[in-house]
Design a protein around this motif. Structure first.
Motif, PDB file in Angstrom:
ATOM      1  N   ALA A  71     -11.477  28.972 -27.282  1.00 48.60           N
ATOM      2  CA  ALA A  71     -10.540  28.788 -26.177  1.00 48.60           C
ATOM      3  C   ALA A  71     -11.316  28.668 -24.879  1.00 48.60           C
ATOM      4  N   GLU A  72     -11.001  27.630 -24.123  1.00 51.07           N
ATOM      5  CA  GLU A  72     -11.708  27.429 -22.846  1.00 51.07           C
ATOM      6  C   GLU A  72     -11.407  28.559 -21.876  1.00 51.07           C
ATOM      7  N   PHE A  73     -10.183  29.033 -21.896  1.00 45.87           N
ATOM      8  CA  PHE A  73      -9.784  30.117 -21.011  1.00 45.87           C
ATOM      9  C   PHE A  73      -9.078  31.200 -21.823  1.00 45.87           C
ATOM     10  N   GLY A  74      -9.757  31.677 -22.853  1.00 43.44           N
ATOM     11  CA  GLY A  74      -9.180  32.706 -23.699  1.00 43.44           C
ATOM     12  C   GLY A  74      -9.136  34.057 -23.020  1.00 43.44           C
ATOM     13  N   GLN A  75      -8.581  35.010 -23.733  1.00 46.24           N
ATOM     14  CA  GLN A  75      -8.402  36.342 -23.164  1.00 46.24           C
ATOM     15  C   GLN A  75      -9.664  37.177 -23.234  1.00 46.24           C
ATOM     16  N   PHE A  76     -10.560  36.879 -24.211  1.00 46.95           N
ATOM     17  CA  PHE A  76     -11.731  37.722 -24.446  1.00 46.95           C
ATOM     18  C   PHE A  76     -13.023  36.896 -24.364  1.00 46.95           C
ATOM     19  N   ASN A 115     -28.941  42.110 -23.247  1.00 50.58           N
ATOM     20  CA  ASN A 115     -27.700  42.107 -22.485  1.00 50.58           C
ATOM     21  C   ASN A 115     -26.852  43.270 -22.995  1.00 50.58           C
ATOM     22  N   SER A 116     -25.706  43.460 -22.405  1.00 55.07           N
ATOM     23  CA  SER A 116     -24.801  44.509 -22.897  1.00 55.07           C
ATOM     24  C   SER A 116     -23.367  44.030 -22.750  1.00 55.07           C
ATOM     25  N   ALA A 117     -22.487  44.625 -23.549  1.00 53.97           N
ATOM     26  CA  ALA A 117     -21.078  44.248 -23.512  1.00 53.97           C
ATOM     27  C   ALA A 117     -20.231  45.479 -23.786  1.00 53.97           C
ATOM     28  N   ASP A 118     -19.005  45.451 -23.285  1.00 58.50           N
ATOM     29  CA  ASP A 118     -18.077  46.553 -23.507  1.00 58.50           C
ATOM     30  C   ASP A 118     -16.659  45.980 -23.483  1.00 58.50           C
ATOM     31  N   GLY A 119     -15.717  46.729 -24.055  1.00 53.00           N
ATOM     32  CA  GLY A 119     -14.343  46.264 -24.133  1.00 53.00           C
ATOM     33  C   GLY A 119     -14.100  45.533 -25.439  1.00 53.00           C
ATOM     34  N   ARG A 120     -13.374  44.422 -25.382  1.00 50.76           N
ATOM     35  CA  ARG A 120     -13.120  43.599 -26.566  1.00 50.76           C
ATOM     36  C   ARG A 120     -13.743  42.227 -26.311  1.00 50.76           C
ATOM     37  N   TYR A 121     -14.492  41.707 -27.280  1.00 50.92           N
ATOM     38  CA  TYR A 121     -15.278  40.491 -27.059  1.00 50.92           C
ATOM     39  C   TYR A 121     -15.767  39.936 -28.383  1.00 50.92           C
ATOM     40  N   GLY A 122     -16.325  38.741 -28.340  1.00 49.41           N
ATOM     41  CA  GLY A 122     -16.946  38.139 -29.503  1.00 49.41           C
ATOM     42  C   GLY A 122     -18.444  37.997 -29.281  1.00 49.41           C
ATOM     43  N   VAL A 123     -19.190  37.856 -30.382  1.00 48.71           N
ATOM     44  CA  VAL A 123     -20.639  37.678 -30.340  1.00 48.71           C
ATOM     45  C   VAL A 123     -20.996  36.534 -31.281  1.00 48.71           C
TER      46      VAL A 123
END
Length: 380
Positions: A27-32, A67-75
């Motif tokens: 998604a170009e402008f997805g939620q996550f 790098n680091s990430a938090d919350g809900r996301y994809g890798v």
């Protein structure tokens, strides 16, 4: 050596999982957000990860980038996600991995690569959780200081640029000054001269004379005496001496935008010459001018535009001295020139002081990283 109350664990012992991601940008402008090797590269509506992760670029030119990430996301699959077990601070572990330096693990000549297996064996010195948090807090506060100084420097630089454009064009007048400015061609103010001639590589790096290097002219509004370099010039050589008050310009460059940067010499330095890639300009003794004003003008937006127009060439651009001497410069009386130059010089000095403070903070932080993350310094 680490403190007796610290323990060294392999990263695998501290982690719940060390594995490549599998997310796709859908998604170009997805939620996550979706994280790739350089950070967020797109978005998704179906996140694969929740909570904190340390991310490591797995393959390609960015292999080893952290790098680091938090919350809900994809890798994505070119990035390894490290999920730590409870008890280890993610930021602390990230700092230890940066200190370790993942570049040492990269292999493969065609496509640089780091594997999860390699990461699992990295030794991580671990103090109690409370001390981990103290270390992270101390280093974060230092990083905040550096960031605030960067922002202040950027703001001051923008203010200086705006002030320079207004003062050097006459749009803004300093208190006590009024009246129209004169417009005079450079030929009415002085003469040009060339840099060192007939020198070879063996003449440089030795000798009693000194010369102004090319980059000193390109980089500094005022010639920095600490940059001067030795050159061998015989007493009977017909060379042009550089004198206090002279202006210096780079006469050629690969682009028209980089031709004609100007510096001024504000010190009386004996036996001083100019590099062969630049030319000098000496004001007539009768000219009532402030050289620093002119150096600032030539580095202003108007000055850079004027010099770019003079640049001629195809693969390399040059300024003809004859054309330069026809260039008309708007200028107030000498007293106002000096007042303008003083204001801009004071602003430059403030920027130099802030940059020195910022650079010192960076050095201090680097030392803190080494000392705190090895336990050589303990926080109360």
């Amino acid at each position: 050596m680490i403190p007796a109350d610290w323990k060294v664990h392999q990263l695998a012992e501290l982690s719940g999982s060390i594995a490549s991601g599998r997310s796709k940008v859908d998604a170009e402008f997805g939620q996550f957000p979706v994280f790739g090797s350089t950070g967020v590269i797109g978005y998704t509506n179906t996140p694969s990860h929740t909570g904190e992760s340390i991310l490591v670029a797995r393959v390609g030119a960015n292999a080893g980038l952290l790098n680091s990430a938090d919350g809900r996301y994809g890798v994505t699959d070119n990035t390894i996600a490290i999920r730590l077990k409870p008890g280890t601070d993610h930021t602390y572990c990230l700092l230890q991995l940066k200190r370790y330096g993942l570049n040492r693990l990269i292999f493969g000549s065609g496509q640089p690569l780091i594997t999860g297996t390699q990461l699992k064996s990295i030794p991580i010195p671990i103090p109690a959780r409370e001390e981990q948090v103290k270390i992270v807090t101390a280093l974060s506060e230092m990083e905040d200081l550096i960031s605030s100084l960067d922002q202040l420097i950027a703001k001051k630089r923008d203010i200086q640029q705006a002030t320079m454009q207004q003062l050097l064009s006459g749009q803004l007048r300093l208190p006590g000054f009024s009246g129209a400015w004169d417009i005079k061609p450079m030929r009415a103010l002085g003469t040009t001269y060339g840099g060192l001639a007939g020198k070879t590589k063996i003449n440089f790096g030795q000798g009693e004379a000194r010369y102004i290097p090319f980059m000193n002219v390109m980089t500094d509004t005022v010639i920095d005496a600490s940059w001067l370099e030795p050159v061998d010039v015989a007493p009977d050589e017909a060379q042009n001496l550089a004198k206090k008050g002279d202006l210096f310009f780079n006469g050629s460059s690969e682009t028209p935008q980089e031709v004609g940067f100007c510096s001024v010499l504000l010190e009386e330095i004996p036996n001083l010459y100019l590099n062969s890639f630049c030319f000098g300009f000496r004001f007539n003794t009768a000219a009532k001018v402030n050289g620093l004003f002119f150096a600032y003008w030539f580095r202003s937006k108007a000055g850079r535009a004027a010099m770019s127009i003079l640049a001629q060439g195809a693969t390399r651009y040059n300024i003809a001295k004859s054309a330069f001497m026809q260039l008309e410069i708007p200028q107030p009386l000498e007293e106002e020139q000096t007042a303008i130059a003083t204001v801009l010089s004071d602003m430059s000095a403030e920027l130099v002081a802030l940059e020195a403070r910022r650079d010192k903070a960076r050095q201090l932080k680097q030392g803190m990283v080494q000392e705190l993350l090895t336990g050589r310094i303990r926080l109360p």
